[in-house]
Structure formats: structure tokens, C-alpha cells
Design a protein around this motif. Structure first.
Motif, PDB file in Angstrom:
ATOM      1  N   TYR A 294      42.356  31.117  26.848  1.00 46.55           N
ATOM      2  CA  TYR A 294      41.645  29.854  26.845  1.00 46.55           C
ATOM      3  C   TYR A 294      41.458  29.269  25.455  1.00 46.55           C
ATOM      4  O   TYR A 294      40.941  28.197  25.315  1.00 46.55           O
TER       5      TYR A 294
ATOM      6  N   LYS B  58      34.605  27.703  41.400  1.00 43.70           N
ATOM      7  CA  LYS B  58      34.633  28.240  40.042  1.00 43.70           C
ATOM      8  C   LYS B  58      33.545  29.288  39.832  1.00 43.70           C
ATOM      9  O   LYS B  58      32.438  29.137  40.326  1.00 43.70           O
ATOM     10  N   SER B  59      33.867  30.327  39.101  1.00 43.74           N
ATOM     11  CA  SER B  59      32.910  31.408  38.903  1.00 43.74           C
ATOM     12  C   SER B  59      31.960  31.070  37.766  1.00 43.74           C
ATOM     13  O   SER B  59      32.219  30.184  36.962  1.00 43.74           O
ATOM     14  N   ALA B  60      30.851  31.782  37.723  1.00 45.37           N
ATOM     15  CA  ALA B  60      29.807  31.475  36.738  1.00 45.37           C
ATOM     16  C   ALA B  60      30.277  31.712  35.308  1.00 45.37           C
ATOM     17  O   ALA B  60      29.704  31.177  34.372  1.00 45.37           O
ATOM     18  N   SER B  61      31.336  32.506  35.154  1.00 49.22           N
ATOM     19  CA  SER B  61      31.794  32.764  33.787  1.00 49.22           C
ATOM     20  C   SER B  61      32.755  31.683  33.303  1.00 49.22           C
ATOM     21  O   SER B  61      33.205  31.700  32.172  1.00 49.22           O
ATOM     22  N   THR B  62      33.042  30.726  34.191  1.00 47.36           N
ATOM     23  CA  THR B  62      33.925  29.627  33.817  1.00 47.36           C
ATOM     24  C   THR B  62      33.323  28.831  32.661  1.00 47.36           C
ATOM     25  O   THR B  62      32.183  28.404  32.741  1.00 47.36           O
TER      26      THR B  62
ATOM     27  N   GLN C 161      33.311  37.634  28.497  1.00 47.11           N
ATOM     28  CA  GLN C 161      32.931  38.145  29.811  1.00 47.11           C
ATOM     29  C   GLN C 161      33.992  39.115  30.320  1.00 47.11           C
ATOM     30  O   GLN C 161      35.175  38.920  30.105  1.00 47.11           O
TER      31      GLN C 161
ATOM     32  N   PRO D 120      42.114  27.248  43.814  1.00 41.87           N
ATOM     33  CA  PRO D 120      42.142  27.409  42.363  1.00 41.87           C
ATOM     34  C   PRO D 120      41.137  28.446  41.905  1.00 41.87           C
ATOM     35  O   PRO D 120      39.998  28.137  41.616  1.00 41.87           O
ATOM     36  N   VAL D 121      41.531  29.676  41.871  1.00 48.37           N
ATOM     37  CA  VAL D 121      40.655  30.746  41.411  1.00 48.37           C
ATOM     38  C   VAL D 121      40.878  30.918  39.917  1.00 48.37           C
ATOM     39  O   VAL D 121      41.991  31.190  39.484  1.00 48.37           O
ATOM     40  N   PRO D 122      39.834  30.701  39.104  1.00 47.46           N
ATOM     41  CA  PRO D 122      40.039  30.876  37.674  1.00 47.46           C
ATOM     42  C   PRO D 122      40.203  32.363  37.341  1.00 47.46           C
ATOM     43  O   PRO D 122      39.317  33.147  37.588  1.00 47.46           O
TER      44      PRO D 122
ATOM     45  N   ARG E  83      26.716  33.181  26.353  1.00 43.47           N
ATOM     46  CA  ARG E  83      26.688  34.076  27.491  1.00 43.47           C
ATOM     47  C   ARG E  83      27.775  33.753  28.522  1.00 43.47           C
ATOM     48  O   ARG E  83      28.304  34.634  29.186  1.00 43.47           O
ATOM     49  N   ASN E  84      28.097  32.477  28.637  1.00 44.02           N
ATOM     50  CA  ASN E  84      29.040  32.081  29.677  1.00 44.02           C
ATOM     51  C   ASN E  84      30.472  31.967  29.189  1.00 44.02           C
ATOM     52  O   ASN E  84      31.345  31.512  29.903  1.00 44.02           O
ATOM     53  N   ASP E  85      30.707  32.340  27.954  1.00 44.89           N
ATOM     54  CA  ASP E  85      32.054  32.211  27.424  1.00 44.89           C
ATOM     55  C   ASP E  85      32.984  33.206  28.116  1.00 44.89           C
ATOM     56  O   ASP E  85      32.718  34.399  28.111  1.00 44.89           O
ATOM     57  N   PRO E  86      34.080  32.702  28.738  1.00 42.76           N
ATOM     58  CA  PRO E  86      34.961  33.630  29.451  1.00 42.76           C
ATOM     59  C   PRO E  86      35.578  34.676  28.529  1.00 42.76           C
ATOM     60  O   PRO E  86      35.950  35.759  28.981  1.00 42.76           O
TER      61      PRO E  86
END
Lengths: 192, 212
Positions: B34, A60-64, B11, B24-26, B5-8
Motif C-alpha cells: 500500500y 471493508k475490514s477495520a484495518s483498511t 496490522q 472486493p475483499v481487501p 492503529r488502523n494502518d494496514p
């Protein structure tokens, strides 16, 4: 008729000291749903007894930022995506490997520090299966972890050696799947 | 919590991988994917976690955590079980979510289970109302398959209630021996298969924070 609480006594379960505890290596594998989800369920249980919990997410990427990240934060637990803002599965295998190795170094540090009662290594099996991390090295590190530490590993196709080293292994098998059967995609609150 | 900051949602999209390897690549295909859509735009699912392995209730608790994080309304009603201060109950209280036991505890070694059956029926009557009214976005009926398998609750009645529930509501049912009719009526069914089990293999006992 209303529903009432039926319990008549507080539960008899107490968290044993680390020295008296059987630290378990738990593996959730298989193609079905519920591998990460069940790990999150363990997080819920462990949090209820104020155990210290660390969850590291490979792949999972850091922006997840899914529902579990928000709720865990409310519980004071950090779920750490190890993507560092990079994308996993780039075309450059060396980059993927470097990312996996950096992630594993963080996991090693957390493991060896003995700070955690429960350590969840989400999707670790992919790093093993893609050859980014050496399975034997990982298993050695898990075997030599501080006493009483529970480790949960999730992901498809867990290597046989990992299964052999584990105490509890569950295979989540697909019986029916809304995406496969009906094209219904992932939904917030259910899959993420 | 949105906008952090981490909210997809705030981003930039990471570059899509061109490789064909599966994992599983998000990825976010469209903006706002989301966010929890209104009920009429959701695919309400009937989810069944069954099988002899571990992780049925546990995975349902993971769903509870996700749903709570999305600020969806969620509750777990536990058939057969009696304990109300296990790890999950304590955490649920902190999250402001109800996990309520409806049963009289373990049925092993007891001959007269008529009280247990009555409790299960009272519990189901209550839960049927919750299902049919769409009281929760995510309603978890833990161990419901047991009273179904034991004939205490009618499977057809449960399926009728599930079919009659408002659109966009998810119902999660856990427990061994899920009846075939329930599996047929469900959208997502996972069988938790026991591959290795330390307690069987090494005679260990249930531990706080793991099983309870």
C-alpha cells in the motif's frame, strides 16, 4: 501564457435548509470503476459546503486504511469500515450475516439520528445480494429517512427494487480495464 | 499518518477467506503493497471517465482525494467550466490541492464560442506542459473531451503529449463523447451510464454539495 482564474462572481448555489431540500437517494452500480470513487467525490463536494457527512463501508475490514481515509480525516470526516476487525466473507455465513446486521444497526442509528446531510453506504449492495440484509427492510428505512438527507449507495448488481427507489442511478460500465487487459493491479492513490 | 492503529502496514494480516464468493475483499499479499512506490515502479495510467451519466468529474474528485491522502502531487484543471468556488474547490483549498477552472462557463444558448475555444487552447497549452514535464503524480483534465469533441483542440496533439509524459504519472480525463482515438490510447476507460436521473425525471435542479 499562464492560466488565470476566470470566475467573475461567487457561485449562486447555497445549501438549502433540510426542510427545503430534496434529499436524494443515489446509487452507483455496475462492474466498472468509479462507484466508491464517485461517492468520495460527492464527499469532497459536500465537505466544501460544510455539510455533515458520514461514510460507512461494508465489506471493508477495520484495518483498511486507504488514501481516502487519511484525506477525509484531514477534513474532519470519519470514514467508518464496518468490519470491526473481522474478515467479511468468512466461511461462516451466520458470522457474515451477523456482521452485516451489526453494521446496518449502526447505519440505522446514524440515519434516524438525522445528524447527517450526506450518508454514504459503501458496498451495501453486496449485503443485499448475499442475503445478509433484507432488501425490502433496507429500502423502507431509506425511504423513511429524515427529510433532506442525501444517501449514496455503492456496489455491483444493485437490486432492481433499490434502483426503483432511487433518484439517481449510474451504471459504471467497463470499457477498458488495466487489470483485465494488462494485469496491472490496484495502486495506491488510484484504487486505494 | 502512518503507524496509527488502523494502518494496514502495522496490522497483522487477517485470515484469508476460503470461500469462492466474489467481492472486493481487501487483502495484502506482500508487505508494503500500500505504500506509494517511486515513479519508475508505478504503472502510470491514462484514465478516461466518459458517458452521459453522473459521476465522471465526481469520480475524478474521488481520485483526487485518494491521491491527496497518499501525499501524491495532484491537481485538477477544468476545461469549459468557470465556477471556482464550488464544493470541490473549497475542499481542495483545505487539502492544499489546486482545482482551476479554465473556461468561460456553460456554452448552451450562446452563438459565438470563439472566446471559449481560445480559452480552451490556452488552457491546453498550459496543461500540455504539465503533462509532458510530469508536473503531477496525478493530473486531472476535467471536461477535456468537450473541446476535443468540438474540434477546438487536436486529439492527436493530446495523445502525443500523453505518450510523451514521464513514466509513472497518471492522467485522468473526464467528459462526454470521448473521441475513439483517446479511448484507444487510454489504459482505463469507464462509461458512466445514466440509469435514472431525478433531474430529468422529476425536474429537480442541481444542488450544492451534490453537483457543484
Amino acid at each position: 501564457m499562464s492560466v488565470r482564474r476566470t470566475s467573475i462572481r461567487p457561485n449562486r448555489y447555497r445549501v438549502a435548509d433540510r426542510a427545503d431540500r430534496e434529499g436524494l437517494l443515489i446509487v452507483n452500480t455496475g462492474d466498472g470503476k468509479g462507484k466508491t470513487t464517485a461517492a468520495l467525490g460527492l464527499l469532497v463536494r459536500a465537505a466544501g459546503y460544510d455539510l455533515s457527512i458520514g461514510m460507512f463501508q461494508f465489506i471493508k475490514s477495520a484495518s483498511t486504511r486507504y488514501g481516502e481515509h487519511v484525506a477525509a480525516e484531514q477534513l474532519g470526516i470519519e470514514i467508518v469500515p464496518l468490519g470491526d476487525g473481522f474478515t467479511w466473507l468468512s466461511d461462516n455465513i451466520a458470522e457474515d450475516r451477523a456482521l452485516a446486521e451489526r453494521g446496518w444497526a449502526r447505519v440505522r442509528e446514524a440515519l434516524d439520528s438525522g445528524r447527517f446531510d450526506v450518508l454514504i453506504l459503501d458496498e451495501l449492495t453486496y449485503c443485499l445480494n448475499f442475503g445478509w440484509l433484507d432488501t425490502a427492510t433496507v429500502i423502507d428505512a431509506l425511504r423513511s429517512r429524515p427529510r433532506g438527507t442525501h444517501v449514496v449507495v455503492t456496489g455491483r448488481d444493485a437490486p432492481q427494487a433499490l434502483i426503483g427507489a432511487a433518484d439517481i442511478v449510474t451504471e459504471m460500465a467497463v470499457v477498458k480495464h488495466p487489470y483485465r487487459d494488462h494485469g496491472i493491479g490496484a495502486q495506491p492513490g488510484i484504487e486505494l | 499518518m502512518t503507524g496509527s492503529r488502523n494502518d494496514p502496514l502495522t496490522q497483522p494480516e487477517p485470515p484469508a477467506p476460503a470461500s469462492g464468493r466474489k467481492a472486493p475483499v481487501p487483502k495484502r499479499k506482500q508487505p508494503g503493497r500500500y505504500r506509494v512506490p517511486p515513479r519508475e515502479q508505478r504503472h502510470g495510467l491514462v484514465i478516461v471517465n466518459t458517458g452521459d451519466g453522473k459521476g465522471k468529474t465526481t469520480a475524478a474528485l474521488g481520485l483526487l482525494l485518494r491521491a491527496a491522502g497518499r501525499e501524491m502531487s495532484v491537481a485538477m484543471y477544468q476545461f469549459v467550466k468557470r465556477m471556482d468556488d464550488g464544493g470541490e474547490h473549497r475542499t481542495a483549498e483545505r487539502l492544499g490541492v489546486d482545482i482551476l477552472p479554465l473556461g468561460a462557463g456553460c456554452t448552451l444558448g450562446r452563438d459565438d464560442l470563439s472566446d471559449d475555444a481560445a480559452l480552451a487552447r490556452v488552457g491546453w497549452t498550459h496543461c500540455r506542459g504539465l503533462v509532458e514535464r510530469g508536473e503531477y503524480d496525478v493530473l486531472i483534465l476535467d471536461e477535456l473531451t468537450l473541446p476535443l469533441a468540438w474540434g477546438w483542440i487536436d486529439v492527436a496533439e493530446v495523445i502525443a503529449a500523453l505518450r510523451a509524459r514521464p513514466a509513472g504519472t497518471h492522467v485522468v480525463i473526464t467528459g462526454r463523447h470521448a473521441p475513439p482515438a483517446l479511448v484507444d490510447a487510454a489504459d482505463l476507460v469507464t462509461e458512466m451510464r445514466l440509469v435514472r436521473h431525478a433531474y430529468v425525471d422529476r425536474g429537480l435542479r442541481a444542488q450544492a454539495g451534490i453537483e457543484v
